[in-house]
Design an enzyme around this catalytic site. Structure first.
Site, PDB file in Angstrom:
ATOM      1  N   GLY A 153       0.818  -1.208   0.000  1.00 36.24           N
ATOM      2  CA  GLY A 153       0.000   0.000   0.000  1.00 36.24           C
ATOM      3  C   GLY A 153       0.845   1.249   0.000  1.00 36.24           C
ATOM      4  O   GLY A 153       2.042   1.226  -0.303  1.00 36.24           O
ATOM      5  N   ASN A 154       0.218   2.365   0.339  1.00 38.60           N
ATOM      6  CA  ASN A 154       0.929   3.631   0.399  1.00 38.60           C
ATOM      7  C   ASN A 154       0.338   4.480   1.518  1.00 38.60           C
ATOM      8  O   ASN A 154      -0.613   4.071   2.190  1.00 38.60           O
ATOM      9  CB  ASN A 154       0.867   4.356  -0.953  1.00 38.60           C
ATOM     10  CG  ASN A 154      -0.562   4.576  -1.418  1.00 38.60           C
ATOM     11  OD1 ASN A 154      -1.310   5.338  -0.823  1.00 38.60           O
ATOM     12  ND2 ASN A 154      -0.941   3.887  -2.504  1.00 38.60           N
ATOM     13  N   SER A 155       0.880   5.671   1.705  1.00 36.92           N
ATOM     14  CA  SER A 155       0.513   6.502   2.855  1.00 36.92           C
ATOM     15  C   SER A 155      -0.586   7.509   2.571  1.00 36.92           C
ATOM     16  O   SER A 155      -0.846   8.376   3.403  1.00 36.92           O
ATOM     17  CB  SER A 155       1.752   7.247   3.367  1.00 36.92           C
ATOM     18  OG  SER A 155       2.750   6.346   3.780  1.00 36.92           O
TER      19      SER A 155
END
Length: 411
Positions: free
Chosen positions: A214-216
């Site tokens: 995923g990412n932030s």
């Protein structure tokens, strides 16, 4: 016009519905963010929350009829001096009387004299919201330039549930601030009648049932764009990828997890959209063979994860635009860090050349930048060769600056 100390003047109209108590939270949030709020309840609203409570929390006198303070001609003065009239909750009865132009209490008289933006947040039972009379009244108010947000779907009075729930007070207050941020243009909803789709958040690509790539991205910028579009009168659909924020008041929210989920939802919503803004951080790759069970650490390091590319949703939208909806405006986002291949702006220009969107919002991300914060800065590149710099500001104001460019191109 501004109130004491240069504060924006907001008239908070409260009509007689059970959701009137939630307007107390809207009042608190607006006063705490520096707004001068005058509460104008209907007589029926005082059966739910008393006059003393409104006066104490707003710091201003509270009246309900045009006979109070006749020397001040309050029913004219209040509407004239306001920067925004916000009606929370807006009942079916209140909207019906507003459409008819009645002035049988101080709130409806204020609505007649107001020359500022008017924002209605409806709340009522589902059958009342869906009744043809209410739908017709909402349409008339929107045609006259008012912003009427759609109610939320959820628990109503008693055991009932459905469309008609008041949106979350925090989001109503945020939408009110978004309308005020438009300044002199706030009285001219330049996206009225338009449909806008915004993707927000970050996708997750599962390795197994509990782990993912995923990412932030928090979804804050996408939600700010949705609020800004709503403030300009648009009907908004948000495709939210793993966003833990309250739904923007008045938006239709479709929740997704992975890039493939987002692709399906965006394509479905884009068919009727005038504008699509791809603000979500979509994973470029996904595991080729996700496991059906949790991968155990016993036995040493597992084999390398094989990845396969995700579809490029923005490029797909560009390539299918003429068949889907000619003239649709497409806006992409490019979150970059810069590196050996070039600067943030170099990489943004290369991405625009590949994707061929009408606008590409290029912003630098990293520690304290872009993701999971309330501020942002960007350069908006146009397919026509334009470049517009948006200096460091709040995500809400950046959203309006992006939509200024959108509106210019739609015109």
């Amino acid at each position: 016009m501004e109130g004491a100390g240069g504060r924006p003047r907001v008239v908070l109209g409260v009509s007689g519905g059970i959701a009137a108590y939630k307007a107390l939270e809207v009042l608190r949030r607006l006063t705490e963010s520096g707004h001068d709020v005058r509460v104008v309840p209907t007589p029926a609203a005082l059966r739910f929350v008393g006059e003393v409570t409104w006066a104490a929390l707003s710091g201003s006198p509270v009246h309900t009829d045009v006979w109070a303070d006749p020397d001040e001609v309050a029913h004219v003065r209040i509407g004239r001096e306001a920067d925004l009239v916000l009606v929370v909750p807006a009942t079916a009865d209140l909207m019906s009387r507003a459409v008819a132009g009645r002035a049988d209490d101080l709130l409806t008289a204020t609505l007649l004299t107001a020359r500022c933006p008017v924002l209605y947040a409806p709340a009522m039972h589902t059958e009342m919201w869906e009744h043809p009379a209410t739908r017709a009244n909402v349409a008339v108010l929107r045609e006259r330039g008012a912003i009427v947000v759609d109610p939320a779907v959820g628990r109503l009075t008693g055991p009932d549930s459905g469309a008609g729930r008041l949106p979350e007070p925090a989001e109503i207050a945020a939408l009110a601030r978004a309308v005020l941020a438009l300044g002199p243009a706030a009285g001219r909803p330049d996206l009225a009648g338009r449909r806008v789709v915004v993707s927000a958040g970050g996708t997750r690509e599962h390795l197994d049932p509990v782990r993912f790539l995923g990412n932030s991205s928090s979804g804050r910028q996408g939600y700010a764009l949705a609020r800004a579009a709503l403030a300009r009168g648009a009907r908004v659909t948000v495709v939210a990828a793993n966003v833990a924020l309250p739904d923007p008041a008045g938006a239709t929210v479709v929740r997704v997890t992975s890039a493939l989920d987002l692709r399906d939802a965006v394509h479905a919503a884009a068919g009727s959209a005038d504008v699509v803004v791809m603000a979500a951080a979509v994973a470029d790759f996904r595991p080729a063979k996700p496991q059906d069970y949790k991968i155990k650490k016993e036995g040493g390091v597992p084999a390398p994860v094989e990845l396969e590319p995700n579809p490029d949703v923005l490029a797909e939208l560009v390539s299918t635009r003429e068949a889907r909806r000619p003239g649709q405006l497409l806006v992409g986002f490019a979150a970059e860090t810069g590196g050996p291949d070039g600067s943030v702006l170099d990489l943004g220009r290369a991405k625009l050349a590949r994707k061929r969107a009408d606008l590409l919002v290029v912003n630098e991300v990293g520690a304290g930048l872009g993701f999971e914060v309330d501020h942002n800065k960007a350069v908006v590149l146009g397919l026509d060769g334009s470049a517009t710099t948006i200096e460091h500001t709040t995500k809400d104001l950046l959203a309006h600056r992006v939509l200024d460019l959108v509106v210019g191109r739609l015109a």
